[in-house]
Design a protein around this motif. Structure first.
Motif, PDB file in Angstrom:
ATOM      1  N   ALA A   1       0.260  -2.191 -13.613  1.00 62.63           N
ATOM      2  CA  ALA A   1      -1.178  -2.056 -13.856  1.00 62.63           C
ATOM      3  C   ALA A   1      -1.743  -3.396 -14.273  1.00 62.63           C
ATOM      4  O   ALA A   1      -1.005  -4.318 -14.625  1.00 62.63           O
ATOM      5  N   ARG A   2      -3.056  -3.470 -14.193  1.00 59.91           N
ATOM      6  CA  ARG A   2      -3.734  -4.632 -14.771  1.00 59.91           C
ATOM      7  C   ARG A   2      -4.540  -4.125 -15.961  1.00 59.91           C
ATOM      8  O   ARG A   2      -5.194  -3.086 -15.878  1.00 59.91           O
ATOM      9  N   LEU A   3      -4.433  -4.800 -17.088  1.00 57.20           N
ATOM     10  CA  LEU A   3      -5.130  -4.384 -18.308  1.00 57.20           C
ATOM     11  C   LEU A   3      -5.887  -5.596 -18.864  1.00 57.20           C
ATOM     12  O   LEU A   3      -5.363  -6.329 -19.704  1.00 57.20           O
TER      13      LEU A   3
ATOM     14  N   GLY B   1       7.548 -12.115 -10.541  1.00 56.51           N
ATOM     15  CA  GLY B   1       7.507 -11.031  -9.557  1.00 56.51           C
ATOM     16  C   GLY B   1       6.153 -10.987  -8.883  1.00 56.51           C
ATOM     17  O   GLY B   1       5.176 -10.527  -9.469  1.00 56.51           O
ATOM     18  N   THR B   2       6.054 -11.525  -7.690  1.00 54.79           N
ATOM     19  CA  THR B   2       4.815 -11.479  -6.906  1.00 54.79           C
ATOM     20  C   THR B   2       5.108 -11.934  -5.478  1.00 54.79           C
ATOM     21  O   THR B   2       5.955 -12.810  -5.274  1.00 54.79           O
ATOM     22  N   ILE B   3       4.393 -11.336  -4.526  1.00 52.69           N
ATOM     23  CA  ILE B   3       4.598 -11.766  -3.132  1.00 52.69           C
ATOM     24  C   ILE B   3       3.942 -13.122  -2.863  1.00 52.69           C
ATOM     25  O   ILE B   3       4.186 -13.732  -1.830  1.00 52.69           O
ATOM     26  N   ASP B   4       3.092 -13.589  -3.790  1.00 50.34           N
ATOM     27  CA  ASP B   4       2.267 -14.772  -3.503  1.00 50.34           C
ATOM     28  C   ASP B   4       3.027 -16.097  -3.569  1.00 50.34           C
ATOM     29  O   ASP B   4       2.562 -17.098  -3.040  1.00 50.34           O
ATOM     30  N   ASN B   5       4.153 -16.126  -4.226  1.00 44.36           N
ATOM     31  CA  ASN B   5       4.914 -17.366  -4.466  1.00 44.36           C
ATOM     32  C   ASN B   5       4.040 -18.436  -5.121  1.00 44.36           C
ATOM     33  O   ASN B   5       4.124 -19.620  -4.795  1.00 44.36           O
TER      34      ASN B   5
ATOM     35  N   VAL C   1      -3.293 -13.200   6.011  1.00 42.51           N
ATOM     36  CA  VAL C   1      -2.190 -12.798   5.131  1.00 42.51           C
ATOM     37  C   VAL C   1      -2.617 -12.994   3.672  1.00 42.51           C
ATOM     38  O   VAL C   1      -3.584 -13.697   3.388  1.00 42.51           O
ATOM     39  N   MET C   2      -1.883 -12.357   2.763  1.00 37.01           N
ATOM     40  CA  MET C   2      -2.216 -12.474   1.333  1.00 37.01           C
ATOM     41  C   MET C   2      -1.742 -13.818   0.773  1.00 37.01           C
ATOM     42  O   MET C   2      -1.266 -14.671   1.512  1.00 37.01           O
ATOM     43  N   GLY C   3      -1.852 -13.977  -0.512  1.00 39.97           N
ATOM     44  CA  GLY C   3      -1.394 -15.218  -1.134  1.00 39.97           C
ATOM     45  C   GLY C   3      -2.135 -15.595  -2.396  1.00 39.97           C
ATOM     46  O   GLY C   3      -1.673 -16.455  -3.143  1.00 39.97           O
ATOM     47  N   ASN C   4      -3.283 -14.950  -2.607  1.00 36.11           N
ATOM     48  CA  ASN C   4      -4.034 -15.213  -3.846  1.00 36.11           C
ATOM     49  C   ASN C   4      -4.183 -16.710  -4.159  1.00 36.11           C
ATOM     50  O   ASN C   4      -3.702 -17.190  -5.165  1.00 36.11           O
ATOM     51  N   ARG C   5      -4.834 -17.418  -3.293  1.00 37.66           N
ATOM     52  CA  ARG C   5      -5.123 -18.859  -3.443  1.00 37.66           C
ATOM     53  C   ARG C   5      -3.890 -19.742  -3.354  1.00 37.66           C
ATOM     54  O   ARG C   5      -3.904 -20.901  -3.768  1.00 37.66           O
TER      55      ARG C   5
ATOM     56  N   SER D   1      -4.935 -17.692   5.296  1.00 46.51           N
ATOM     57  CA  SER D   1      -4.800 -17.059   3.979  1.00 46.51           C
ATOM     58  C   SER D   1      -6.033 -16.225   3.680  1.00 46.51           C
ATOM     59  O   SER D   1      -7.145 -16.558   4.127  1.00 46.51           O
ATOM     60  N   GLU D   2      -5.844 -15.175   2.894  1.00 42.74           N
ATOM     61  CA  GLU D   2      -6.966 -14.339   2.468  1.00 42.74           C
ATOM     62  C   GLU D   2      -7.982 -15.170   1.659  1.00 42.74           C
ATOM     63  O   GLU D   2      -7.660 -16.261   1.200  1.00 42.74           O
ATOM     64  N   LYS D   3      -9.180 -14.630   1.530  1.00 46.15           N
ATOM     65  CA  LYS D   3     -10.241 -15.200   0.671  1.00 46.15           C
ATOM     66  C   LYS D   3     -10.757 -16.558   1.182  1.00 46.15           C
ATOM     67  O   LYS D   3     -11.287 -17.350   0.419  1.00 46.15           O
ATOM     68  N   ILE D   4     -10.555 -16.840   2.483  1.00 46.34           N
ATOM     69  CA  ILE D   4     -11.042 -18.116   3.020  1.00 46.34           C
ATOM     70  C   ILE D   4     -12.286 -17.903   3.872  1.00 46.34           C
ATOM     71  O   ILE D   4     -13.276 -18.621   3.717  1.00 46.34           O
TER      72      ILE D   4
ATOM     73  N   GLY E   1      -3.030  -7.057   5.006  1.00 48.79           N
ATOM     74  CA  GLY E   1      -3.327  -6.270   3.804  1.00 48.79           C
ATOM     75  C   GLY E   1      -2.111  -5.834   2.999  1.00 48.79           C
ATOM     76  O   GLY E   1      -1.093  -6.525   2.949  1.00 48.79           O
ATOM     77  N   HIS E   2      -2.230  -4.648   2.387  1.00 52.72           N
ATOM     78  CA  HIS E   2      -1.223  -4.225   1.406  1.00 52.72           C
ATOM     79  C   HIS E   2       0.123  -3.854   2.009  1.00 52.72           C
ATOM     80  O   HIS E   2       1.091  -3.658   1.260  1.00 52.72           O
ATOM     81  N   ILE E   3       0.187  -3.772   3.337  1.00 50.99           N
ATOM     82  CA  ILE E   3       1.492  -3.583   3.988  1.00 50.99           C
ATOM     83  C   ILE E   3       2.462  -4.663   3.491  1.00 50.99           C
ATOM     84  O   ILE E   3       3.663  -4.432   3.330  1.00 50.99           O
ATOM     85  N   GLN E   4       1.903  -5.844   3.217  1.00 51.88           N
ATOM     86  CA  GLN E   4       2.733  -6.979   2.781  1.00 51.88           C
ATOM     87  C   GLN E   4       3.378  -6.747   1.416  1.00 51.88           C
ATOM     88  O   GLN E   4       4.323  -7.434   1.043  1.00 51.88           O
ATOM     89  N   ARG E   5       2.848  -5.811   0.657  1.00 55.55           N
ATOM     90  CA  ARG E   5       3.387  -5.588  -0.688  1.00 55.55           C
ATOM     91  C   ARG E   5       4.527  -4.574  -0.698  1.00 55.55           C
ATOM     92  O   ARG E   5       5.211  -4.426  -1.732  1.00 55.55           O
ATOM     93  N   GLY E   6       4.715  -3.856   0.439  1.00 54.83           N
ATOM     94  CA  GLY E   6       5.694  -2.781   0.424  1.00 54.83           C
ATOM     95  C   GLY E   6       6.972  -3.114   1.164  1.00 54.83           C
ATOM     96  O   GLY E   6       7.186  -4.238   1.606  1.00 54.83           O
TER      97      GLY E   6
HETATM   98  O1  F6P Z   1      -0.900 -10.853  -6.353  1.00 57.29           O
HETATM   99  C1  F6P Z   1      -0.536 -10.034  -5.296  1.00 57.29           C
HETATM  100  C2  F6P Z   1      -1.742  -9.683  -4.440  1.00 57.29           C
HETATM  101  O2  F6P Z   1      -1.299  -8.818  -3.410  1.00 57.29           O
HETATM  102  C3  F6P Z   1      -2.504 -10.861  -3.855  1.00 57.29           C
HETATM  103  O3  F6P Z   1      -1.870 -11.398  -2.734  1.00 57.29           O
HETATM  104  C4  F6P Z   1      -3.835 -10.225  -3.551  1.00 57.29           C
HETATM  105  O4  F6P Z   1      -4.862 -11.197  -3.589  1.00 57.29           O
HETATM  106  C5  F6P Z   1      -3.998  -9.222  -4.666  1.00 57.29           C
HETATM  107  O5  F6P Z   1      -2.699  -8.998  -5.206  1.00 57.29           O
HETATM  108  C6  F6P Z   1      -4.590  -7.919  -4.219  1.00 57.29           C
HETATM  109  O6  F6P Z   1      -4.772  -7.143  -5.346  1.00 57.29           O
HETATM  110  P1  F6P Z   1      -5.091  -5.571  -5.304  1.00 57.29           P
HETATM  111  O7  F6P Z   1      -3.792  -4.868  -5.090  1.00 57.29           O
HETATM  112  O8  F6P Z   1      -5.662  -5.306  -6.642  1.00 57.29           O
HETATM  113  O9  F6P Z   1      -6.026  -5.324  -4.163  1.00 57.29           O
END
Ligand code: F6P
Ligand code: ADP
Length: 320
Positions: free
Chosen positions: A72-74, A125-129, A169-173, A223-226, A250-255
């Motif tokens: 979670a995020r808090l 622990g994050t896919i973003d490296n 693709v994801m990467g969060n900056r 990368s996302e957010k560009i 998208g979120h496929i990358q997280r699973g």
């Molecule tokens: O930090 C992992 C990440 O998947 C990023 O790549 C992405 O920007 C963000 O989380 C997406 O967050 P949420 O799951 O809240 O949409």
């Protein structure tokens, strides 16, 4: 003397988090230390959402994506008074040290708790490296595998239809997922926070590839957010030889089931986290640098610049 270790996962989930939970649990139990799982990241500390962990509680999770403990995020956790409540809850549960598996935001929380008296160790622990203090994070390799598998599929259809596939693709900056995917998939272009973005340049390059080089298809990894990739694909269709199509992975990358490499990394890092806590060390994060498991103060890691990928951008340029 550490008697009971808590473990939690925080921020965006990543494949391999379960392998890290398993490693921390098994290594601690084998050292005679009790383990408590904390559900849903820092929220679980606030809500006293604790569960005792046995050996069998972490059976059959090594190969599972996601996180058994939930994440979670808090945002309120940045407040001192919320942290104080969490410290009281930890003390009440007899938890005297904590392993936090997450990204740099989670590291900041771990540092705050350590400064308030509970030794914490951060595992990346994050896919973003995107975490300084380590060459690779748990989850990156699995997300990369997902990106590569999907872009390979897109290439099949893209080449059949004389198209340009623009793949977000994801990467969060952080451009690592984009860069590594581009190299592994033989993309024509990579656009990331490190390369910068100039729409005219992209169109010019694709015109050149279509008109002069007579390429049948093109793959652009971004990368996302560009930028708005659908709008870019439309412009590609209007202004170049290619018909443009955008795909957001998208979120496929997280699973997905973690790769062998992520399972190894998580298992090695979990071991290091428990060893550090048993030595009475807190406020550190674990990393892998030049294939050695390392640790350093979280503060130092947060102040470090991210590892340069200039040589890999150069490699990409030399491969196209
Ligand atoms: O930090 C992992 C990440 O998947 C990023 O790549 C992405 O920007 C963000 O989380 C997406 O967050 P949420 O799951 O809240 O949409
Ligand atoms: P990540 O850990 O993947 O970087 P976030 O940045 O969303 O993800 O952080 C995860 C959680 O860590 C936040 O929801 C919050 O509970 C905690 N956190 C983030 N920044 C701080 C901070 N400066 N101080 C204390 N806790 C923080």
């Amino acid at each position: 003397m550490v008697r009971k270790i808590g473990v939690l996962t925080s921020g965006g989930d990543a494949p391999g988090m379960n392998a890290a939970i398993r490693s921390v649990t098994r290594i601690a139990l084998n050292n005679g230390v009790e383990v408590v799982g904390v559900y849903n990241g820092y929220r679980g500390l606030l809500e006293e959402s604790f569960v005792p962990m046995t050996r069998s509680d972490v059976s059959d999770i090594l190969d599972r994506g996601g996180t058994k403990l939930g994440s979670a995020r808090l945002p309120e956790f940045k407040k001192g008074e919320i942290q104080d409540t969490c410290i009281r809850n930890l003390n009440r549960a007899g938890i005297d040290a904590l392993v936090v598996i997450g990204g740099d935001g989670s590291y900041r929380g771990a540092l705050a708790l350590t400064q308030k008296g509970i030794n914490c160790i951060g595992l990346p622990g994050t896919i973003d490296n995107d975490i300084p203090g380590t060459d690779f994070t748990i989850g990156f390799d699995t997300a990369l595998r997902t990106c590569v598998e999907n872009v390979d599929k897109l290439r099949d259809t893209s080449s059949s239809h004389h198209r340009c596939s623009i793949v977000e693709v994801m990467g969060n900056r952080c451009g690592d997922l984009a860069l590594y995917t581009a190299i592994c998939c033989g993309a024509e272009m990579v656009i990331s926070p490190e390369t910068g973005y100039d729409e005219l340049e992209v169109i010019e390059r694709l015109r050149y590839l279509g008109d002069a080089v007579k390429k049948n298809h093109a793959i652009v990894i971004i990368s996302e957010k560009i930028c708005d990739v659908d709008a870019l694909a439309k412009k590609v269709s209007q202004q170049t030889e290619f018909s443009g199509r955008a795909t957001v992975l998208g979120h496929i990358q997280r699973g997905g089931s973690p790769t062998a490499s992520d399972r190894m990394l998580a298992s090695r890092m979990g071991e290091k986290a428990v060893d550090l806590l048993m030595e009475g060390i807190g406020g550190h994060c674990v990393g892998i640098i030049d294939n050695e498991i390392t640790s350093m103060p979280i503060q130092e890691a947060l102040e470090r610049p991210r590892k340069s990928r200039k040589h890999l951008y150069r490699l990409f340029d030399r491969l196209v």
